[in-house]
Design a protein around this motif. Sequence first.
Motif, PDB file in Angstrom:
ATOM      1  N   ASN A 195      -4.211   5.859   7.882  1.00 23.90           N
ATOM      2  CA  ASN A 195      -3.813   4.342   8.084  1.00 23.90           C
ATOM      3  C   ASN A 195      -4.136   4.589   9.568  1.00 23.90           C
ATOM      4  O   ASN A 195      -4.774   3.311   9.871  1.00 23.90           O
ATOM      5  N   SER A 214      -6.885  -1.613   0.421  1.00 22.63           N
ATOM      6  CA  SER A 214      -5.833  -2.260   1.089  1.00 22.63           C
ATOM      7  C   SER A 214      -6.408  -2.880   2.361  1.00 22.63           C
ATOM      8  O   SER A 214      -6.143  -3.949   3.031  1.00 22.63           O
ATOM      9  N   TYR A 232      -7.358  -4.363  -6.901  1.00 21.47           N
ATOM     10  CA  TYR A 232      -8.266  -3.388  -6.033  1.00 21.47           C
ATOM     11  C   TYR A 232      -9.824  -3.466  -6.119  1.00 21.47           C
ATOM     12  O   TYR A 232     -10.356  -3.550  -5.274  1.00 21.47           O
ATOM     13  N   VAL A 264      -6.322   3.479  -2.815  1.00 18.11           N
ATOM     14  CA  VAL A 264      -5.432   2.627  -2.308  1.00 18.11           C
ATOM     15  C   VAL A 264      -5.505   2.345  -0.902  1.00 18.11           C
ATOM     16  O   VAL A 264      -5.525   1.170  -0.411  1.00 18.11           O
ATOM     17  N   VAL A 265      -5.895   3.331   0.128  1.00 16.16           N
ATOM     18  CA  VAL A 265      -5.833   2.731   1.476  1.00 16.16           C
ATOM     19  C   VAL A 265      -7.151   2.167   1.812  1.00 16.16           C
ATOM     20  O   VAL A 265      -7.092   1.279   2.549  1.00 16.16           O
ATOM     21  N   GLN A 312       0.786  -1.218  -0.063  1.00 20.31           N
ATOM     22  CA  GLN A 312      -0.010  -0.095  -0.085  1.00 20.31           C
ATOM     23  C   GLN A 312       0.786   1.200   0.115  1.00 20.31           C
ATOM     24  O   GLN A 312       0.561   2.094  -0.889  1.00 20.31           O
TER      25      GLN A 312
END
Lengths: 431, 449
Positions: B144, B218, B390, B214-215, B109
Amino acid sequence: MGQTDGSETEGRADRDGASDTEGKQDVPEVPVPADDTPEVLNKALSGLSSRWKNWWVRGILTLAMISFFFFIIYLGPMVLMMIVLCVQIKCFHEIITIGYSVYHSYHLPWFRTLSWYFLLCVNYFFYGETVTDYFFTLVQREEPLRILSKYHRFISFALYLTGFCMFVLSLVKKHYRLQFYMFGWTHVTLLIIVTQSHLIIHNLFEGMIWFIVPISCVICNDIMAYMFGFFFGRTPLIKLSPKKTWEGFIGGFFATILFGILLSYVMAGYRYFVCPVEFNNDSNSFTVYCEPSELFQLQYYVLPSVLQSATGWTTVRLYPFQIHSIALSSFASIMGPFGGFFASGFKRAFKIKDFANTIPGHGGIMDRFDCQYLMATFVNVYIASFIRGPNPSKVIQQLLALRLDQQLHIFNSLKAHLIEKGLLPAVEEAA
Amino acid sequence: MTELRRRGAAADPDSTDNLSDKEADGDDRLGLVGDAEGECEGDTKANTPDVPPSADNTPEYLNKALEGLSSRWRNWWIRGILSLTMISGFFLIIYLGPVMLIIVVMSVQIKCFQEIITIGYRVYHSYELPWFRTLSWYFLICVNYFFYGETVADYFGALVQREEPLQFLVRYHRFISFALYLAGFCMFVLSLVKKHYRLQFYMFAWTHVTLLIVVTQSHLVIQNLFEGMIWFIVPISIVICNDIMAYLFGFFFGRTPLIKLSPKKTWEGFIGGFFSTVVFSFIFAYLLSQYQYFVCPVEYNSETNRFAVECQPPDLFIQQEYTLPSNLQLKTVHLYPFQIHSVALSSFASLIGPFGGFFASGFKRAFKIKDFADTIPGHGGIMDRFDCQYLMATFTHVYIASFIRGPNPSKVLQQLLVLQPEQQLSIFNTLRSHLRERGILPPAVLEAQ
């Protein structure tokens, strides 16, 4: 709207239909919006100088908007939800229109359709989640609603994917970058506007006071900062917004806290504002009827000795909610302006004066709501962290969806916990 | 490097790159907003320079070994060897267990985020902007922190209850995350510099869209992992298989182009990949469903302080008999119900997964880059390998939530224990009457209440 027509004409003049550029020309400035103050106001204020005229136009419109706000509060939660939805759609429309003007992407295929489609998808997703939570019994009764709610996430995802695939299929050779920009622009706008308008509705369901007080604090801070700046303003606050001053900022801060305390005191006495909004299955309407929670019952607080000597009181009767309102108004005065600076920076970056021309003297809907959005998220997070725990009806709903052996396991754990706390008699049950 | 590119592009205003790609001029619109802001935001007459073609960083020994082959076969061998290496790496980390997998997901990630942000910097020449890298990485850490905090609170419930500072962090988690994010937001507003507003807003939006893609995804991958390693392994393998099979079918039989965006994709590859992926997933699911290691939800054992995968396999992973329609030879067939779900997963991977690839191709064409980065020889960057993954991760998560499992029981219990006592009592009574109705609990007459 004047601005869209202007840039469209410029764009068409230079374009040969296939390209999306203008060679050496800069981004044209969105032309200054035409003055569309209604005629009646213009006549009434024709005698005054320009500075005072502007002041009066803004003042009258402010009063009109505030009266409208009180009116819709009177009309009840249903109307409020509709209004929030309409404001959201209008803000989305304003920002997307700016995107179109900036990128001259009017002639791109599918774009408006796709943006509005994504708005519909995301709204469907969020409203579906809310409906499932708050209208649980209604949903369980009606068969089609039950299926829609059981597979809600899957359906929403499928709808979104369809839009995504349509976007990919609509990519046209010479316009890739533009299309990606508009895709990104649409998504960021959705992220900001739709999620936060949805948080506003969550706040509303906690109790109308959680909707009214934050919005009023932001409006008050806006007005008070403007007034203090108008009369006492001297030191500029930030380069981004040259009209803001430190005097306005600090004066607005104290005035808003005071206003918050007074407004909470007035509102906390009425059940209409304080009770969570619930949907009554039998009458099929919204009700606000409950025993007010501890937060809204007067309690005695002992003043610290400093204040005791200053005011001569030893104890004071307050609603605990008033203490929370201090936190809310502090946030509104300190952080709210950052939302405004963000919007100012955005307007400068794209060289527009206002988001749109909807409200005379004030600009577009988005101009009025730019500080509100951060506030809505803050209130929601504040409530979740400091006020209430999870929603009990939601917990029941999740419980009943589990497998029976899991339910039994939880039942036993809960029973042990309640017996420990002394809420249940410790009787041996043949379970 | 930036300087060289600028000079090169400015010296060549009539090259085919500049003329044929009109959207490059679009960048003039973005970069230059009149002479007042002209100096730093972009070259007045140059287009956005192409990101220079990646230097060939194939390791030396591979080059030597493949010296003799022609260019086409050489490329084929490099890609093949690297594919095998990556797949072996994949099996190795599966063997190493859940903790390792989480760490690997997190590293992937971070690398993907870095690749996309670097592209953004190059496109907008925003190296010299103050604070920008710091802010982008700061937002990555915030998001995150928010997501991992939510996971930790759910899955490590018992551990969290024990440690006092953790309890505080969990209780006020949303508030703390929001405060951290706000700090970043304020820093952004304060960092706005007069001549660079537009650029800064673009980078802000670029960062946020990247985080969103992306985050969040993931994170969904990790939630799938906790359901059972099979829900992590099978979707990823299916996407890899579809990639490889479509490539092979296209290589050997490819004739009709599929979509203008990716001229190398063909209908033969697409359809061949679809059928072979469905067959592959069917067989692979059969193989994996037999092992508890893959099938059981990953749980954190608070006594041993480790992850454990041990359980009674759920119904989904117990073989059942299905009757086939009567006109076939076989009457009944023994299948794991999971194999039927794997058909759904592989259909999605073959039919919709490629759209993720087309999206990434369009993105690369829009910004005129060949690959996201240069990390893997022959394949490009990490993002190039993961672009189809994804959508798959999100689909698997939604699929599980809708069709497989209900809410997580430990999470429900945790929420219950946080409620007010009166609310707990009322829920207790509701639950008791519900269980009595279902016959799980003995009826009321036996209880002295």
